[in-house]
Design an enzyme around this catalytic site. Structure first.
Site, PDB file in Angstrom:
ATOM      1  N   THR A 142       0.831  -1.208   0.000  1.00  0.00           N
ATOM      2  CA  THR A 142       0.000   0.000   0.000  1.00  0.00           C
ATOM      3  C   THR A 142       0.868   1.262   0.000  1.00  0.00           C
ATOM      4  OG1 THR A 142      -1.741  -1.170   1.161  1.00  0.00           O
ATOM      5  CG2 THR A 142      -1.781   1.228   1.295  1.00  0.00           C
ATOM      6  N   GLU A 144      -7.238  -6.020   3.765  1.00  0.00           N
ATOM      7  CA  GLU A 144      -7.534  -7.144   2.870  1.00  0.00           C
ATOM      8  C   GLU A 144      -8.787  -6.915   2.023  1.00  0.00           C
ATOM      9  OE1 GLU A 144      -5.693  -9.872   2.325  1.00  0.00           O
ATOM     10  OE2 GLU A 144      -4.154  -9.177   3.740  1.00  0.00           O
ATOM     11  N   GLY A 167       2.596  -2.840   8.412  1.00  0.00           N
ATOM     12  CA  GLY A 167       2.906  -3.094   9.810  1.00  0.00           C
ATOM     13  C   GLY A 167       4.371  -3.474   9.983  1.00  0.00           C
TER      14      GLY A 167
END
Lengths: 653, 653
Positions: free
Chosen positions: A145, A431, A184
């Protein structure tokens, strides 16, 4: 003599359990699986509860920075724990990790970085990197992303230009919005990342590829030259995770750092096209199937807390001089809780069915697929997308509805309801967001509608059975009670899904119509998975209660979407009114088993971490005990008093 | 050359504003009132933005403890600010306070403690305490809710026994659950509280009364003997407020510390009954009317952020090779935003109408009331209860729906959507939870149904007009477009409310039926207040756009409750389908004015505090700038690395 309500509360829960008509352990067996698995789970939970670091449950007192620092300690303790206790089985590792109660900075390393290395590298790369990753010698993030692009992966701006002279890729973030954003562990923890970038060979665009990129010095952990790293700041949840950003400025990596299991780049810069990659589907389906389980677990925890609290809590009377009522006896409270007990079971049973189907398809896969297998995978992929969209939305709404139903005590962090919500609600976004998933799902359904496929009923689950329903039929219930009958309910959901799909097909392309078709189909899958799950229960007393809960769930969904069920008067006005009467009637039927049904999920107090959701019902003493953990209570006079409050109070301003 | 999406975003917002068909300032005038009020508001906001303490907007980085300490500094700065700038007007004080962006520890002192002293003390008490409270010499909390009792005030367990010998009350918390729990400022800040307790005279119960109780030493701020105080710990929001607990152990206070404007206790312990107290109603109505305004303001802020972001954000294409779409062009995104633009305006207009009615009733009140006035007050009280129940629920759901529609950037605290939600959502709980309010409201409506009252159309608002609707009528729209007509929409909502009330009357007492009747009536009030507000707009271009928004809002509510509107086939199946078509059609109609409509609320960037909701659309640079505030980014290598991460990475475990 004074009545101690604090003592009454535990008695009320005992009374509830005494009135249950089924054996709770028998229900736990259905949800949690074989007794030896349950026993092992208990052993591991006990070990975690004894661990000085992993037993921590004070997440609610920390801000993002503090949570992250504590989570590094927990990551260290988690790996130590696995070694000390000789835990190597992946399922047990997962179980321990999930029991920690919060995602750690190593979350994406575990769930995305290692799996990507496993599936996307060639044998040589695998040998080079995988064992290091498993041993935490390299700690990775998965950087897809970007600031400017999430859902539209094809819009990714990061570039990878190949330089044949040095046999290197030059990775670059050409714009502000090309900065990686969200991954993350990327901000502070990872020293490598898999960077998703657009590949250019001799100036020609070869689409999105994965590259393994070192980002921090293995000795000092300092950010490497050409790389910009940082944390994106606080979020609703995942406080313990350093979701990060990353920009690369003409960073060079060796040619062999592109993940080459499928596509390849030769030393001279020529491109070897990947064979059609079905594995990508498998990964996406696997994650979405897991999300369905998480839906059951998070909603199950929330509704356990809400139901126990409502049983232990007395508030208000039915008339002057009468004793106070259990909150659980109010119809509105039942409507805020029982449907969500139903939805939790629905998620568990749906997960069981879909997971079984997934493994059935995986087992058949040997690198090649015939058309029927391919179609089965596509069905599974589309349905899992629709289920993820529907269930994360419904579960998120449900957790908040349950929290509101607990009044002030639900607003307090001591209930743990706000924390559970904050961790779960990310599932609505990650997701694939709802809007993207329902489109994928509905587009597939439209394709099936237009060119019907042979019936493939694998692993007991007929995902496309609704296509064979009669769109012109009407509900044939002639008495209110008939609306509870399985065939009546199942058919109503199938006809509704078909009608909405036909409308989406007939209309000008309307995203809203596609959305309604997707959600209606997903809901009909949930209803039939739930039903099949109940039918497979061997204990007749438990089965009877779960069937009532299933009926309640079905009628609740009809009420919530009555306009859709009344389309073309499939349900008449009277039948619509009956469905409401039956729903209210079923609230009373389920009432005596409500507490036993949430006990049947089998959550421990340690997992729930809720002062008001305790098994023993001793909620008031627990709420008071909780206040001793609040740092503000360490002193009587707060430190800020002297500096700020005293001048105010003594008019020295 | 690379296209900088970061530069495209601001251009997109400019384009939106250029396409608007009305003058935004004209809209701000409708929402914010006269120009001089707007100008003064701007002056005050500018002063706050320049204040080194009050300009702080870093709430999202602090945990509860840190927020509280910072808020003491802000309380000090707030009072200093008022003095420095000579602000004494209550409306201006309120404006400054609301602009701080978070409730402070002095919140309840301002909003409950002082007003209670104003309305519940006799003249002598007023003279003794009120000026001290206004000067912050005494700082108070309002301690009503207990650990065991919130909604059911009659269940309060704290006792006040009068001792005629010493002419004192002995205050006591006889049980664990009698501990006061929740009052803002009670934990650490207040040195007095108004304690709500059950009065006993010579052993006889005289019901709930208010007592002024010193709880902390005026010199040292230490908790006084016999009193136990503390903070109840973290919550979803209100991090800066020390919501507290308080137990009293046979604490003695002078007789004259009972608030004696209405009930009195003579020195000998004889009781003087209060005259029927209508003022209690006024206070409750006032607070609930204020909540309706807050609903408009919070939802307005959220939907401003969501709409601007969706206009500035590009994601996905309509086909290969085509340019990316503005997210705002997707139908689902419009459905997640435009109805909530409508609901925000609905709240503002409803507040204006109800507030006007409230002041009309107050103005008529001179200590006595005739039957008609009394009935008007009762109508207002019941309707305000229903409106509070309906609107807090809908606005809370809306804020979360808008946040989800912003994807990952909505999940990030930088959007400010999570923070706004956390502050607002308490409104679903405080001052009466939904279940309690709808019961009060519906019970009143049933009474009116059973013994009709004369038509009282005061201040232009006929709250009970729906009782005169024809419950047996059908919707007479013969074309889809007719469903947009004001009389058609208004009548549909009135008939629905009446039908549901009749059903609640006919059925066995069902809380769910009462709830539906209450919500339906409240929604019909909102629809007609919104309509009247639009009709009163003088600018024809603005009025035309607001009328479209009103139609969209009405049709959206019909869709959301289609089952209710189709009861007895009031709407036929075709009309139900038309209502959806019209709703989707209106999304396209409203689309060109969407950004201008949220600009029309008139929020400043400082108030919104959102990286993605900026007026100028420069969202990507703002997101990057925000990361510089995250304390984790103060160092490249995080402090925990050496202790926890290094051993992991170097296999030293």
């Amino acid at each position: 003599m004074t009545t101690e309500l604090a003592d009454v509360a535990p008695h009320l829960l005992q009374k509830e359990r005494a009135s249950a008509t089924f054996d709770v352990q028998s229900c736990i067996d259905v949800i949690r699986g074989p007794r030896d698995v349950q026993a092992r789970r208990k052993v591991l939970l006990d070990l975690i509860m004894k661990d000085p670091v992993l037993s921590d449950r004070k997440m609610i007192y920390r801000n993002h920075t503090q949570s992250y620092e504590k989570a590094l300690e927990k990551s260290h303790a988690y790996v130590t724990f696995l070694k000390t206790n000789g835990i190597t089985d992946p399922i047990e590792k997962e179980l321990v990790y999930r029991s920690l109660g919060e995602p750690l900075p190593i979350d994406v390393h575990r769930s995305m970085f290692i799996p990507t290395l496993e599936t996307q590298t060639d044998d040589e790369q695998r040998a080079m990197w995988l064992s290091k990753a498993n041993a935490f010698e390299i700690l990775g993030a998965y950087a897809q992303t970007e600031l400017g692009h999430g859902s539209n992966v094809q819009g990714i701006e990061t570039t990878a230009h190949y330089d044949p002279k040095t046999q290197e890729f030059i990775l670059h973030s050409p714009t502000i919005t090309s900065r990686k954003w969200w991954p993350g562990g990327l901000g502070k923890t990872a020293n490598h990342c898999i960077l998703v970038a657009r590949l250019f060979l001799h100036g020609k665009d070869h689409g999105i590829q994965n590259f393994l990129v070192p980002i921090r010095d293995p000795k000092t952990h300092a950010t490497l030259p050409g790389v910009t790293l940082g944390d994106i700041g606080p979020k609703i949840g995942f406080h313990a995770v350093d979701n990060g950003y990353c920009a690369v400025n003409h960073v060079r990596i060796p040619r062999r750092n592109m993940l080459m299991r499928f596509a390849k780049v030769e030393p001279d810069g020529s491109f070897v096209k990947p064979p059609s990659d079905k594995l990508v589907y498998f990964t996406m389906v696997k994650v979405r199937v897991l999300v369905v389980l998480l839906c059951g677990q998070y909603l199950g925890q929330a509704v356990t807390i809400g139901t126990r609290f409502s049983a232990a809590r007395l508030q208000g009377t039915s008339g002057k001089g009468k004793p106070e009522n259990q909150v659980l006896d109010y119809e509105n409270q039942q409507l805020s809780l029982f449907p969500y007990i139903g939805l939790s079971y629905a998620c568990y049973f749906t997960h069981q069915a879909i997971d079984q189907l997934y493994h059935h398809v995986v087992a058949q896969f040997d690198g090649e697929m015939d058309l029927e297998q391919l179609h089965m995978l596509a069905q599974l992929h589309a349905s899992a997308s629709g289920l993820k969209a529907l269930l994360t939305e419904e579960v998120g709404n449900g957790m908040e509805a349950i929290r509101r139903a607990c009044g002030g005590h639900g607003y307090s962090a001591s209930s743990n309801l706000p924390y559970l919500f904050s961790v779960f609600i990310g599932a609505c976004t990650f997701e694939g967001t709802k809007d993207v998933l329902v489109q994928q799902h509905a587009a597939f359904l439209l394709k099936c509608l237009r060119s019907p496929v042979p019936v493939t009923k694998k692993a007991g689950l007929d995902l496309l059975g609704f296509l064979r329903a009669d769109a012109h039929s009407k509900c044939d219930a002639t008495t209110p009670q008939q609306l509870r009958e399985p065939q009546v309910l199942l058919q109503a959901f199938q006809v509704r899904a078909l009608k909405l799909l036909l409308r989406a097909d007939a209309a000008k392309p309307s995203l809203h119509h596609l959305t309604q078709a997707s959600l209606a189909h997903a809901e009909s899958i949930v209803l039939s998975c739930f039903y099949q799950g109940v039918m497979a229960v061997s204990d007749p007393k438990l089965q009877a209660v779960l069937l009532e809960l299933w009926q309640l769930y079905g009628l609740w969904r009809i009420q919530a979407n009555l306009g859709e069920f009344r389309l073309d008067d499939y349900l008449s006005s009277s039948q619509g009114a009956w469905s409401q009467d039956q729903l209210l009637e079923l609230l009373r039927v389920v009432r005596p088993n409500a507490v036993a049904l949430v006990d049947g999920f089998g959550f421990s107090d340690f997992e729930l971490n809720s002062a008001i959701g305790r098994y023993d019902g001793d909620i008031y003493r627990a709420l008071i005990e909780r206040t001793t953990h609040e740092p503000l209570n360490d002193t009587d006079v707060t430190p800020g008093y002297h500096k700020w409050l005293k001048p105010l109070l003594t008019s020295k301003l």
